[in-house]
Design a protein around this motif. Structure first.
Motif, short mmCIF file in Angstrom:
data_model
loop_
_atom_site.label_atom_id
_atom_site.label_comp_id
_atom_site.label_asym_id
_atom_site.label_seq_id
_atom_site.Cartn_x
_atom_site.Cartn_y
_atom_site.Cartn_z
N VAL A 35 -12.15 32.54 47.85
CA VAL A 35 -12.09 31.11 47.52
C VAL A 35 -10.63 30.67 47.34
O VAL A 35 -10.21 29.63 47.87
CB VAL A 35 -12.90 30.81 46.24
N ASN A 36 -9.85 31.46 46.62
CA ASN A 36 -8.44 31.10 46.41
C ASN A 36 -7.66 31.12 47.71
O ASN A 36 -6.78 30.28 47.92
CB ASN A 36 -7.82 32.02 45.36
N GLU A 37 -7.98 32.06 48.59
CA GLU A 37 -7.32 32.08 49.90
C GLU A 37 -7.70 30.84 50.71
O GLU A 37 -6.86 30.28 51.42
CB GLU A 37 -7.70 33.36 50.65
N LYS A 38 -8.93 30.40 50.59
CA LYS A 38 -9.37 29.19 51.32
C LYS A 38 -8.65 27.96 50.77
O LYS A 38 -8.24 27.08 51.54
CB LYS A 38 -10.89 29.04 51.19
N ILE A 39 -8.45 27.91 49.46
CA ILE A 39 -7.71 26.79 48.86
C ILE A 39 -6.27 26.77 49.40
O ILE A 39 -5.75 25.71 49.75
CB ILE A 39 -7.74 26.89 47.32
N VAL A 40 -5.64 27.93 49.51
CA VAL A 40 -4.29 28.02 50.07
C VAL A 40 -4.29 27.55 51.53
O VAL A 40 -3.38 26.83 51.96
CB VAL A 40 -3.73 29.45 49.94
N ASP A 41 -5.31 27.94 52.28
CA ASP A 41 -5.43 27.49 53.68
C ASP A 41 -5.52 25.96 53.75
O ASP A 41 -4.89 25.34 54.61
CB ASP A 41 -6.68 28.09 54.34
N PHE A 42 -6.31 25.37 52.88
CA PHE A 42 -6.45 23.90 52.88
C PHE A 42 -5.13 23.24 52.49
O PHE A 42 -4.77 22.20 53.04
CB PHE A 42 -7.56 23.46 51.93
N LYS A 43 -4.38 23.85 51.56
CA LYS A 43 -3.06 23.31 51.18
C LYS A 43 -2.13 23.27 52.39
O LYS A 43 -1.40 22.30 52.59
CB LYS A 43 -2.41 24.17 50.09
N ALA A 44 -2.17 24.32 53.18
CA ALA A 44 -1.30 24.40 54.36
C ALA A 44 -1.74 23.41 55.44
O ALA A 44 -0.91 22.80 56.11
CB ALA A 44 -1.30 25.82 54.91
N GLY A 48 0.09 17.41 51.01
CA GLY A 48 0.21 16.11 50.36
C GLY A 48 -1.01 15.69 49.56
O GLY A 48 -1.00 14.64 48.92
N LYS A 49 -2.05 16.50 49.57
CA LYS A 49 -3.25 16.16 48.78
C LYS A 49 -3.09 16.71 47.37
O LYS A 49 -2.24 17.55 47.09
CB LYS A 49 -4.50 16.79 49.42
N ASP A 50 -3.94 16.27 46.49
CA ASP A 50 -4.00 16.76 45.12
C ASP A 50 -4.71 18.12 45.09
O ASP A 50 -5.58 18.38 45.92
CB ASP A 50 -4.76 15.73 44.28
N LEU A 51 -4.34 18.96 44.14
CA LEU A 51 -4.98 20.28 44.02
C LEU A 51 -6.50 20.16 43.90
O LEU A 51 -7.25 20.95 44.46
CB LEU A 51 -4.42 21.05 42.81
N GLN A 52 -6.94 19.15 43.20
CA GLN A 52 -8.38 18.93 43.05
C GLN A 52 -9.05 18.67 44.41
O GLN A 52 -10.19 19.07 44.63
CB GLN A 52 -8.64 17.77 42.10
N TYR A 54 -8.13 20.05 47.23
CA TYR A 54 -8.27 21.35 47.90
C TYR A 54 -9.44 22.14 47.32
O TYR A 54 -10.18 22.80 48.05
CB TYR A 54 -6.98 22.16 47.79
N ILE A 55 -9.60 22.05 46.00
CA ILE A 55 -10.73 22.73 45.35
C ILE A 55 -12.04 22.12 45.85
O ILE A 55 -12.99 22.84 46.15
CB ILE A 55 -10.62 22.64 43.82
N ALA A 56 -12.07 20.79 45.93
CA ALA A 56 -13.28 20.11 46.42
C ALA A 56 -13.58 20.50 47.86
O ALA A 56 -14.74 20.72 48.23
CB ALA A 56 -13.12 18.60 46.30
N MET A 57 -12.53 20.61 48.70
CA MET A 57 -12.74 21.01 50.10
C MET A 57 -13.36 22.41 50.16
O MET A 57 -14.29 22.66 50.94
CB MET A 57 -11.41 21.01 50.85
#
Length: 97
Positions: A35-44, A48-52, A54-57
């Protein structure tokens, strides 16, 4: 009554304490790493999005996966997937609730 052990899981740099069966610990830690790796993928991918966001994605991806065509195909090849996702959802709900 089943014995539960407390563990700390990290989601997007925040720690949550949950209780699980000892035999589930390895799998829970593996899934939380994923899950944390997926959040990092979404950040990349969506800078420019909020951390929340990426968690929602990540949550949307995991929650909808069983009902998407790709998820159904995977469920047929891995019948334990639905059970694992339901357990993950239950753990997250326990941590948040």
């Amino acid at each position: 009554m089943e014995q539960l052990i407390p563990i700390n899981i990290i989601v997007a740099d925040r720690s949550y304490r949950i209780k699980i069966k000892p035999e589930e610990e390895e799998e829970v830690r593996r899934i939380m790493k994923e899950v944390n790796e997926k959040i990092v993928d979404f950040k990349a991918a969506y800078a420019g999005k909020d951390l929340q966001d990426y968690i929602a994605m990540a949550l949307i991806m995991y929650a909808t996966h069983p009902v998407t065509s790709g998820g159904k195909a995977q469920a047929n090849t891995a019948p334990f997937l639905q059970e694992k996702l339901e357990k993950l959802e239950e753990l997250i709900n326990q941590a948040l609730g």
